[in-house]
Design an enzyme around this catalytic site. Structure first.
Site, PDB file in Angstrom:
ATOM      1  N   THR A   1       0.835  -1.205   0.000  1.00 42.19           N
ATOM      2  CA  THR A   1       0.000   0.000   0.000  1.00 42.19           C
ATOM      3  C   THR A   1       0.870   1.256   0.000  1.00 42.19           C
ATOM      4  OG1 THR A   1      -0.184   0.056   2.409  1.00 42.19           O
ATOM      5  CG2 THR A   1      -1.859  -1.199   1.227  1.00 42.19           C
ATOM      6  N   ASP A   2       0.245   2.372  -0.390  1.00 44.63           N
ATOM      7  CA  ASP A   2       0.965   3.636  -0.404  1.00 44.63           C
ATOM      8  C   ASP A   2       0.623   4.462   0.835  1.00 44.63           C
ATOM      9  OD1 ASP A   2      -1.566   4.734  -0.890  1.00 44.63           O
ATOM     10  OD2 ASP A   2      -1.206   5.030  -3.020  1.00 44.63           O
ATOM     11  N   LYS A   3       1.076   5.686   0.874  1.00 41.01           N
ATOM     12  CA  LYS A   3       0.871   6.557   2.033  1.00 41.01           C
ATOM     13  C   LYS A   3      -0.611   6.785   2.339  1.00 41.01           C
ATOM     14  CE  LYS A   3       2.541  10.899   3.912  1.00 41.01           C
ATOM     15  NZ  LYS A   3       3.340  12.098   3.665  1.00 41.01           N
TER      16      LYS A   3
END
Length: 136
Positions: free
Chosen positions: A13-15
């Site tokens: 996942t990203d930020k």
């Protein structure tokens, strides 16, 4: 054919907590390897037969986001096979059965020297298997 299941990991996942787009292509590869194994042509067998199958093209059409701990089921089907190039299509669904991504990949078949294999003549069993799947 059974679908391949992938549980989304935190590192994917990203930020914003959404699965990074690059991971879907990795999952397509995981599903492709599983698919080949299910049809009796796992990578060990391909390599033992002297077959190299590079990726020529990949597409990915994102429909819905996924997040950490979601489970995605990926179905793989032969979209087209005419002896030279194999085109696969992938459909990824979340736990609710909603399509989250649709993708394709194209592959060639080469020998150890990097030359195209005449599949029908040189690998008739694999040719027949992929041809039958393309007809379905």
């Amino acid at each position: 054919m059974n679908g391949y299941t992938h549980k989304i990991q935190y590192y994917e996942t990203d930020k914003m907590g959404i699965t990074h787009h690059s991971n879907y292509i990795r999952w397509m590869e995981e599903a492709r390897i599983d698919f080949l194994s299910q049809i009796g042509w796992d990578y060990a067998r391909l390599e033992n037969e002297g077959i190299i199958s590079p990726v020529l093209n990949v597409t990915c059409d994102y429909k819905k986001t996924t997040t950490f701990s979601d489970t995605v089921t990926i179905s793989v089907d032969v979209q087209e096979f005419k002896g030279v190039k194999l085109q696969l299509v992938y459909e990824m669904k979340n736990e609710d059965g909603q399509v989250v991504c649709v993708g394709t990949s194209s592959h060639a078949f080469l020998n150890a020297e990097g030359r195209p294999i005449r599949m029908k003549q040189e690998q008739p069993k694999l040719y027949e298997t992929l041809s039958m799947l393309a007809e379905d």
